[in-house]
Design a protein around this motif. Structure first.
Motif, PDB file in Angstrom:
ATOM      1  N   ASP A 188       0.600  27.687 -25.540  1.00  0.00           N
ATOM      2  CA  ASP A 188      -0.144  26.551 -25.696  1.00  0.00           C
ATOM      3  C   ASP A 188       0.961  25.109 -26.180  1.00  0.00           C
ATOM      4  N   LYS A 234       0.638  36.479 -19.889  1.00  0.00           N
ATOM      5  CA  LYS A 234      -0.666  36.358 -18.984  1.00  0.00           C
ATOM      6  C   LYS A 234      -0.511  35.426 -17.803  1.00  0.00           C
ATOM      7  N   GLU A 242      -1.479  25.619 -15.971  1.00  0.00           N
ATOM      8  CA  GLU A 242      -2.553  26.551 -16.759  1.00  0.00           C
ATOM      9  C   GLU A 242      -1.865  27.800 -17.170  1.00  0.00           C
ATOM     10  N   GLU A 296      -2.949  31.292 -19.689  1.00  0.00           N
ATOM     11  CA  GLU A 296      -3.575  32.056 -20.842  1.00  0.00           C
ATOM     12  C   GLU A 296      -2.954  32.393 -22.020  1.00  0.00           C
TER      13      GLU A 296
END
Length: 248
Positions: free
Chosen positions: A185, A237, A231, A233
């Motif tokens: 993130d 991932k 994007e 996760e």
């Protein structure tokens, strides 16, 4: 006034030095590439097996691609968005991506990665008005990046036509989806920065990667009134790159 004048002169000298450095670096990188290309072409003229000819042709294609990379990446600091608007033409992105797949097939086979391109009929026929060489390089960077950081699994590319919510114009939306190492993130917002530093896992996989390829791709796509985002996760991932470009 004198301080400002001196600072301006120093900046002009630094700019000249930067340009000279870029030209010198291009020369030193192009020279060995030209020699390698010459020997490959000479070898192709010899009597060799079909398998060897295939290998040499692939090596020749990679040499040409490397020459393009040298030209594009060393000029990225001088590049202005307006320069990308010269020599624009109608380009079919589905065809362009199929060509890239054939170039990268060796790397895909080496890692046993599945590779699938799935465009809707409308997206397959869609054309975008861009400068082809820079756009090709932008997509090459994204697909090559997905392959580099995917150790197992697959790369999927999806294409659909969407409608801009405000302008009501058609846009080609492309998703490049991999099952690779993913992005944390905290790193996602910095992914397209020219000064982005890779995480430890990414550095282990690709020690020479500096992230400039993603920054270049963003500059090109933005220059054509498009946008790009990513994007994930999280680590392990996978990552999805989403590109949108106006349709002609």
């Amino acid at each position: 006034y004198e301080v400002e004048k001196k600072a301006r002169i120093e900046l002009e000298e630094l700019d000249k030095a930067k340009d000279q450095f870029i030209l010198t670096t291009q020369h030193h990188l192009r020279t060995p590439l030209t020699i390698v290309k010459g020997f490959i072409e000479l070898s192709l003229d010899e009597k060799i097996t079909d398998r060897m000819r295939t290998y040499l042709q692939k090596a020749n294609e990679s040499t040409l691609r490397m020459t393009d990379l040298v030209n594009e990446f060393l000029n990225v600091s001088k590049q202005q968005n307006s320069s990308l608007n010269f020599n624009r033409e109608a380009v079919n992105v589905a065809t362009l991506l199929s060509e890239l797949k054939s170039e990268l097939v060796t790397e895909l086979e080496k890692k046993h990665l599945a590779f699938n391109i799935s465009f809707t009929p409308e997206a397959s026929a869609a054309q975008v008005f861009v400068e082809k060489k820079s756009t090709r390089m932008a997509f090459f960077n994204l697909v090559d990046n997905a392959i580099k950081y995917t150790l197992s699994g697959s790369i999927s590319i999806e294409g659909v036509i969407t409608l801009h919510p405000i302008e009501k114009t058609k846009r080609l939306r492309i998703k490049i989806i991999d099952t690779g190492i993913g992005v944390s993130d905290k790193d996602l917002p910095k992914l397209f920065s020219r000064f982005f530093e890779q995480g430890e896992e990414a550095q282990l996989i690709n020690t020479t990667g500096k992230g400039i390829g993603l920054a270049f791709s963003k500059n090109v796509i933005n220059a054509y009134e498009g946008n790009i985002s990513a994007e994930s996760e999280g680590p392990g991932k996978g990552t999805t790159f989403i590109i949108e470009l106006p349709v002609m």
